[in-house]
Design an enzyme around this catalytic site. Sequence first.
Site, short mmCIF file in Angstrom:
data_model
loop_
_atom_site.label_atom_id
_atom_site.label_comp_id
_atom_site.label_asym_id
_atom_site.label_seq_id
_atom_site.Cartn_x
_atom_site.Cartn_y
_atom_site.Cartn_z
N ASP A 1 21.79 -9.94 -47.82
CA ASP A 1 20.68 -10.61 -47.13
C ASP A 1 19.79 -9.54 -46.49
OD1 ASP A 1 19.03 -12.55 -46.10
OD2 ASP A 1 20.40 -13.18 -44.51
N GLU B 1 28.94 -4.06 -30.78
CA GLU B 1 28.29 -2.92 -30.13
C GLU B 1 26.80 -3.19 -29.96
OE1 GLU B 1 27.31 1.66 -31.65
OE2 GLU B 1 28.46 0.25 -32.91
N TRP B 2 26.26 -2.83 -28.82
CA TRP B 2 24.81 -2.90 -28.60
C TRP B 2 24.18 -1.65 -29.22
CZ3 TRP B 2 21.14 -6.25 -27.17
CH2 TRP B 2 19.88 -5.74 -26.83
#
Length: 287
Positions: free
Chosen positions: A194, A91-92
Amino acid sequence: MNRFMQTALQQTGDNSSVKQAKRVAGGSINESYFVETEEQQYFIKYHTDPPARFFELEAKGLDLIRQTDSIAVPEVYAYSDEKDAAFLVMEWVEGERAHNTQWKLGDRIAHMHQAFGDNHGFAYDTFIGTLPQPNGLFSNWLDYYRERRLKAQLTLGVDRGCITGKRRERLERLLMNLEKWVPANVEPSYLHGDLWGGNWLAGSGGDPYVIDPSFLYGDRHFELAFTELFGGYSGDFYRAYWDRFPLSPDYADVKPLYQLYYLLVHLNIFGEAYGSSVDAILKRYCG
């Protein structure tokens, strides 16, 4: 349009026309693209020769975080780890940070840390950047952190010639005495793994999303220590976190030892620019 992009879109089931496709900033490891079709907007990562299961494990980490129902992650539509055609289609996500975005981020990371696994570590070996991260499931955090995190970086650093002499001697001594500072019996929280300042972004309405996980179960203070190492988090982030999930009184004592792992990673990837920071921590605990 590149061949891999056609293949990637086909795997999503989107067969509509492509309106635009352009390369965007997205880190130094992969090529990253914004693609808009008649149906939807996508973020696509591409790698010509990734390590085995590289994008599969990223997708798996995102899905595990999603399952906590705590903080948003981009939806994953398709992935492949085939050589010359490795990609991840997501998804953007686009938005602007609002005045309370970091508060929401801190609260939701704390919420994620209140989800717990049965063991420490992870069933799959993962990556920190492209550096292999050996894992395994352990009944206590101390053994996992010593064997799979610090010792793995020691071995790699010796092989690469950046952990030698007094640095090696001190790190080996630290590993022998790690139980003085690192707890064994803590609950194994769901961790992003991270969480530097570049691995979260704002979506619609300023709501935070996390991206690019290197997932594991472990001591939540390990994750928080990393957020303090390179910045990117405001006071609102920490206040919101503490409101939902107060820190252990021993956090200040163990924080540098948790930051040590990420500094060793950077030493092994980027070289001696991180050596003095590693040495300062080793000297603090091992003289």
